[in-house]
Motif scaffolding. Structure first.
Motif, PDB file in Angstrom:
ATOM      1  N   VAL A   3       0.831  -1.202   0.000  1.00 41.44           N
ATOM      2  CA  VAL A   3       0.000   0.000   0.000  1.00 41.44           C
ATOM      3  C   VAL A   3       0.866   1.252   0.000  1.00 41.44           C
ATOM      4  O   VAL A   3       0.428   2.328  -0.411  1.00 41.44           O
ATOM      5  CB  VAL A   3      -0.944   0.008   1.221  1.00 41.44           C
ATOM      6  CG1 VAL A   3      -1.894   1.197   1.180  1.00 41.44           C
ATOM      7  CG2 VAL A   3      -1.732  -1.294   1.304  1.00 41.44           C
ATOM      8  N   THR A   4       2.114   1.117   0.447  1.00 37.79           N
ATOM      9  CA  THR A   4       3.012   2.264   0.595  1.00 37.79           C
ATOM     10  C   THR A   4       3.191   3.023  -0.709  1.00 37.79           C
ATOM     11  O   THR A   4       3.307   4.252  -0.709  1.00 37.79           O
ATOM     12  CB  THR A   4       4.377   1.790   1.133  1.00 37.79           C
ATOM     13  OG1 THR A   4       4.180   1.225   2.436  1.00 37.79           O
ATOM     14  CG2 THR A   4       5.350   2.940   1.236  1.00 37.79           C
ATOM     15  N   ASN A   5       3.219   2.321  -1.815  1.00 35.23           N
ATOM     16  CA  ASN A   5       3.381   2.984  -3.113  1.00 35.23           C
ATOM     17  C   ASN A   5       2.068   3.564  -3.632  1.00 35.23           C
ATOM     18  O   ASN A   5       2.006   4.039  -4.769  1.00 35.23           O
ATOM     19  CB  ASN A   5       3.951   2.002  -4.138  1.00 35.23           C
ATOM     20  CG  ASN A   5       5.396   1.654  -3.827  1.00 35.23           C
ATOM     21  OD1 ASN A   5       6.150   2.482  -3.321  1.00 35.23           O
ATOM     22  ND2 ASN A   5       5.786   0.419  -4.109  1.00 35.23           N
ATOM     23  N   ASN A   6       1.041   3.519  -2.815  1.00 37.44           N
ATOM     24  CA  ASN A   6      -0.265   4.075  -3.188  1.00 37.44           C
ATOM     25  C   ASN A   6      -0.720   5.054  -2.106  1.00 37.44           C
ATOM     26  O   ASN A   6      -1.819   4.957  -1.577  1.00 37.44           O
ATOM     27  CB  ASN A   6      -1.287   2.947  -3.347  1.00 37.44           C
ATOM     28  CG  ASN A   6      -0.904   1.969  -4.436  1.00 37.44           C
ATOM     29  OD1 ASN A   6      -1.232   2.152  -5.591  1.00 37.44           O
ATOM     30  ND2 ASN A   6      -0.192   0.916  -4.064  1.00 37.44           N
ATOM     31  N   PRO A  56      -9.288   0.255   4.324  1.00 39.76           N
ATOM     32  CA  PRO A  56      -9.769  -0.601   3.228  1.00 39.76           C
ATOM     33  C   PRO A  56      -9.405  -2.074   3.364  1.00 39.76           C
ATOM     34  O   PRO A  56      -9.986  -2.908   2.668  1.00 39.76           O
ATOM     35  CB  PRO A  56      -9.101   0.014   1.991  1.00 39.76           C
ATOM     36  CG  PRO A  56      -8.870   1.443   2.352  1.00 39.76           C
ATOM     37  CD  PRO A  56      -8.502   1.401   3.795  1.00 39.76           C
ATOM     38  N   MET A  57      -8.453  -2.401   4.259  1.00 40.44           N
ATOM     39  CA  MET A  57      -8.104  -3.816   4.427  1.00 40.44           C
ATOM     40  C   MET A  57      -8.765  -4.436   5.661  1.00 40.44           C
ATOM     41  O   MET A  57      -8.637  -5.634   5.893  1.00 40.44           O
ATOM     42  CB  MET A  57      -6.580  -3.988   4.513  1.00 40.44           C
ATOM     43  CG  MET A  57      -5.965  -3.468   5.795  1.00 40.44           C
ATOM     44  SD  MET A  57      -4.175  -3.742   5.915  1.00 40.44           S
ATOM     45  CE  MET A  57      -3.528  -2.367   4.971  1.00 40.44           C
ATOM     46  N   PHE A 101      -8.836   1.002  -1.566  1.00 41.61           N
ATOM     47  CA  PHE A 101      -7.646   1.794  -1.821  1.00 41.61           C
ATOM     48  C   PHE A 101      -7.839   2.609  -3.092  1.00 41.61           C
ATOM     49  O   PHE A 101      -8.454   2.146  -4.057  1.00 41.61           O
ATOM     50  CB  PHE A 101      -6.418   0.893  -1.964  1.00 41.61           C
ATOM     51  CG  PHE A 101      -6.110   0.105  -0.720  1.00 41.61           C
ATOM     52  CD1 PHE A 101      -5.641   0.737   0.413  1.00 41.61           C
ATOM     53  CD2 PHE A 101      -6.304  -1.271  -0.679  1.00 41.61           C
ATOM     54  CE1 PHE A 101      -5.358   0.020   1.568  1.00 41.61           C
ATOM     55  CE2 PHE A 101      -6.034  -2.001   0.466  1.00 41.61           C
ATOM     56  CZ  PHE A 101      -5.562  -1.352   1.592  1.00 41.61           C
ATOM     57  N   GLU A 102      -7.307   3.832  -3.091  1.00 41.16           N
ATOM     58  CA  GLU A 102      -7.523   4.724  -4.228  1.00 41.16           C
ATOM     59  C   GLU A 102      -6.873   4.190  -5.496  1.00 41.16           C
ATOM     60  O   GLU A 102      -7.378   4.384  -6.592  1.00 41.16           O
ATOM     61  CB  GLU A 102      -6.992   6.118  -3.905  1.00 41.16           C
ATOM     62  CG  GLU A 102      -7.845   6.874  -2.882  1.00 41.16           C
ATOM     63  CD  GLU A 102      -7.462   8.328  -2.769  1.00 41.16           C
ATOM     64  OE1 GLU A 102      -6.499   8.744  -3.445  1.00 41.16           O
ATOM     65  OE2 GLU A 102      -8.120   9.052  -2.008  1.00 41.16           O
ATOM     66  N   LYS A 103      -5.714   3.535  -5.342  1.00 45.10           N
ATOM     67  CA  LYS A 103      -5.041   2.972  -6.518  1.00 45.10           C
ATOM     68  C   LYS A 103      -5.207   1.462  -6.500  1.00 45.10           C
ATOM     69  O   LYS A 103      -6.158   0.950  -5.916  1.00 45.10           O
ATOM     70  CB  LYS A 103      -3.590   3.415  -6.532  1.00 45.10           C
ATOM     71  CG  LYS A 103      -3.461   4.944  -6.634  1.00 45.10           C
ATOM     72  CD  LYS A 103      -2.016   5.393  -6.689  1.00 45.10           C
ATOM     73  CE  LYS A 103      -1.941   6.928  -6.727  1.00 45.10           C
ATOM     74  NZ  LYS A 103      -0.542   7.415  -6.738  1.00 45.10           N
ATOM     75  N   SER A 104      -4.327   0.735  -7.130  1.00 43.81           N
ATOM     76  CA  SER A 104      -4.576  -0.692  -7.336  1.00 43.81           C
ATOM     77  C   SER A 104      -3.418  -1.567  -6.871  1.00 43.81           C
ATOM     78  O   SER A 104      -2.729  -2.205  -7.686  1.00 43.81           O
ATOM     79  CB  SER A 104      -4.864  -0.961  -8.822  1.00 43.81           C
ATOM     80  OG  SER A 104      -5.986  -0.237  -9.250  1.00 43.81           O
TER      81      SER A 104
END
Length: 736
Positions: A145-148, A296-297, A159-162
């Motif tokens: 998730v860190t890269n998002n 989200p998780m 999560f906003e990204k994927s």
């Protein structure tokens, strides 16, 4: 918890929409994907969206369960617990479509969170050249998730990204958390079961953004944060009450405005929208990172969490305990898995600036105190830090120590040593302190075979002096210092650059500690006779670049609780300044009490609502600074205390003051506003500034004894704190 889920679903409705047509096919959150690890030995929550009223069936490992989507299209079910192993396939079937997740393993899932040292990538660790080629480990899976990075004012359902689950390979782990990977790799090697690692970190962030709203509840020390979050949450009663009041005020204004228009009369401007109702959207605001990067998780089944954070909260000192309690308690409440294990890394030595050498050890000791929270633990790393780099590159040692801690405390493995030496007792005899330790393994040693370092003794004067320490037996030390005949306390590694050498033979280092009772004494009276009979209330080692508006004032001594309810007759201030290689200078000023509010006697902050622009009586001045008038019961004293900006205008009509230059008569200060900040004491009859401490809201602060030789007499705009190697403010009280 119910309110949290309701709020979360409100956000989902806004994001996804309320049209059933959008949910014709079953949709799983991104935390569910091929290659994932699902937690072994625990019922497995699975959830998602579909068409309202649609029946959803989930099959996994020969087991199945069904649920029906509610009117908003939400569904959730639980699958039976699974044994470690795999691979398996999960099939999610709706009325017209099927979703498949393949290559699933069952093992242990750990959340890895915090700030930059947890975020630090494996490819940038010091042994990356050896670690990456060996990282082809299909039994380890990564979810990053860190890269998002994202923030949200309310809990998100997605999560906003994927992000997606990936098998651990040299390529995938290169960009993943190094601490997380080395922790997981050690667990996988020792346990032989699949390990899932979820990385969710953001460099430079505080602990408050990672904490859910429910975590702040019922913790009195965090009332201000709880109220701030509640006022920004549209589902809360405080928000709704405040908004109703604003709407009522606005409607009243509209009525009056229409009447004024008809009567051709002027009308005041309409009420401003309450800023406290504005959604929290910054990455330093409470709850915002939890909402976007953790919520989200939830409630994806996990084993536990590891945490590496604290640099951005280091000024909190003891308050950090309550914030960690809120974080851990909030996560555990929302996950609904009881007291799952939560382990963290103590901050490493680092040079944060000469102005704050003791801020770090106070924080480190607070981190240690957090082990009082159930099912938690800490690893100390002051032997593998880098005082010139806030990001020590040795992440292997950090990860392995966390894994060893987990193996002992959670997995109940036969681990002989999982901690460095911990001081548990002190006895005193013949001017020496005998310290007893636990977690000594096979014995105490010095890491470098040199004399033990960074020990200090405190004698009757309440002052710590360097001390010598010697190992006596496998688990005890004897500490002594020349000139200290009566020992009150011992402290260890009490400096931000301390890289002490005390450890056990197994290589685990001891962390900072203080043992004993430190006497709070008025040492000023030994060199300033006028200070006799006063009790220290606050002692502050002033930072070169303080931020006392947004951080608690980090008093070295804070006795406000000790003196609560007592009547104060006089208040005194002593500012001590010293330049490298030059004599110490001071000005001591006492006066009749101008307030009984102890909080308002210290550094004026918006929280204390301190505002004083007034004359004071019974002023006594002692100083060794040329040009400063001294004497007892002097007239002409005045103070200017406020946390806000101010101007040169002589608003209070102070005699002899200028209306165009900053001096002993300024104006514009306010009680509740954050700004430049001013703590000034003057003798306007002598046209003299006595003590000046300005600008603690950001940037280099300003300090002065007597009149400034250049520019403004009260040292405004000098930004001169960097000139001094010692900057200390002591606030004292004389009780009735």
């Amino acid at each position: 918890m119910v309110q949290w889920w309701l709020t979360r679903m409100m956000v989902m409705a806004v994001v996804v929409g309320v049209s059933g047509a959008l949910w014709a096919d079953p949709i799983l959150p991104k935390i569910f994907s091929s290659n994932m690890v699902m937690q072994r030995g625990r019922p497995l929550p699975v959830w998602g969206t579909a068409a309202p009223g649609e029946k959803i069936t989930v099959e996994l490992g020969g087991q199945s369960a069904s649920a029906t989507a509610d009117a908003q299209g939400r569904w959730q079910l639980r699958l039976p617990a699974q044994e470690a192993g795999g691979p398996a396939e999960m099939v999610v079937s709706g009325a017209t479509a099927t979703v498949r997740c393949e290559n699933i393993l069952f093992g242990d899932v750990w959340v890895c969170s915090g700030q930059s040292n947890m975020e630090w990538r494996t490819k940038n660790s010091h042994n990356a050249a050896e670690a990456l080629p060996a990282a082809l480990q299909p039994q380890i899976r990564l979810f990053d998730v860190t890269n998002n990075k994202a923030v949200a004012p309310l809990p998100l359902t997605e999560f906003e990204k994927s992000p997606r689950w990936l098998e651990c390979t040299p390529e995938s782990v290169a960009e993943f958390s190094a601490v997380g990977y080395f922790f997981g790799a050690e667990l996988q090697r020792e346990l032989g079961v699949p390990i899932g690692l979820i990385s969710s970190s953001w460099g430079g962030t505080r602990i408050e953004p990672w904490t859910p709203e429910c975590g702040f509840a019922d913790i009195a020390e965090l009332t201000d944060i709880r109220q701030k979050v509640a006022l920004a949450n549209p589902a809360s009663a405080p928000y709704q009450a405040r908004l109703r009041q604003y709407l009522a005020d606005t409607e009243l204004w509209l009525t009056e405005a229409r009447q004024a228009l008809a009567a051709e009369k002027p009308i005041l401007t309409k009420p401003d929208y309450p800023q406290e109702l504005v959604p929290l959207t910054g990455n330093r605001e409470p709850t915002t990172l939890f909402n976007a990067m953790i919520a989200p998780m939830v409630p994806y089944a996990i084993c536990g969490a590891i945490w590496y954070q604290g640099e951005s909260n280091r000024h909190d000192g003891p308050l950090y305990f309550y914030k960690k309690q809120a974080l851990i308690g909030g996560w555990r409440q929302l996950w609904g898995q009881g007291d799952f294990p939560f382990y963290w890394v103590q901050l490493a030595p680092y040079n944060y600036g000469a102005s704050q050498p003791y801020v770090l050890p106070r924080m480190q000791v607070t981190q240690t105190s957090c082990e009082a929270i159930a099912n938690t633990g800490q690893v100390v790393i002051n032997d593998v830090g880098n005082i010139k780099d806030i990001h020590p590159r040795d992440k292997v040692t950090v990860g392995k120590r966390l894994a060893t801690l987990a193996l002992k405390k959670h997995y109940d493995r036969d681990v002989a040593v999982w901690s460095g030496p911990v001081c548990v007792d002190m006895t005193v005899a013949a001017g020496k302190a005998r310290l007893r330790f636990e977690h000594v393994g096979s014995g105490l040693v010095a890491r470098d075979d040199k004399p033990l370092s960074h020990f200090e003794l405190c004698g009757a004067k309440g002052i710590f002096v360097p001390a010598e320490a010697a190992i006596v037996g496998a688990a005890e030390l004897e500490v002594s210092a020349a000139g200290v005949d009566v020992v009150h306390a011992v402290r260890f590694a009490w400096e931000q650059l301390a890289e002490p050498n005390l450890m056990n033979r197994e290589g685990w280092p001891a962390g900072p500690f203080v043992v004993g009772e430190v006497p709070v004494t008025n040492d000023l009276q030994e060199r300033i006779p006028e200070a006799a009979g006063y009790h220290p209330l606050y002692v502050l080692d002033i930072a070169e670049k303080p931020n006392y508006h947004n951080e608690p004032v980090p008093y070295v001594v804070d006795r406000s609780k000790d003196f609560g309810g007592m009547a104060v007759e006089r208040i005194a201030y002593c500012l001590e300044l010293q330049k490298e290689g030059q004599p110490l200078q001071y000005v001591f000023v006492s006066m009749d009490a101008f307030t009984q509010n102890l909080a308002q006697m210290g550094v004026p902050t918006a929280q204390s609502e301190a505002f004083f622009q007034q004359n004071v009586t019974g002023m006594t001045i002692a100083a060794n600074v040329p040009g400063v008038p001294t004497g007892m019961n002097l007239n002409g004293g005045n103070i200017e205390f406020w946390p806000s900006n101010y101007g040169p205008q002589n608003q209070a009509n102070v005699p002899n003051a200028s209306a165009s230059a900053f001096d002993f008569g300024d104006g514009g200060g306010k009680a509740k506003e954050k700004g430049y900040g001013c703590l000034q004491i003057h003798n306007y009859e002598k046209k003299c500034t006595l003590i000046a401490f300005n600008r603690w809201g950001g940037g280099t602060c300003e300090l002065g004894l007597g009149n400034s030789p250049q520019g403004n007499l009260d040292w405004t705009f000098t930004s001169n704190a960097g000139q001094y190697s010692l900057r200390r403010l002591t606030v004292l009280v004389q009780l009735r």
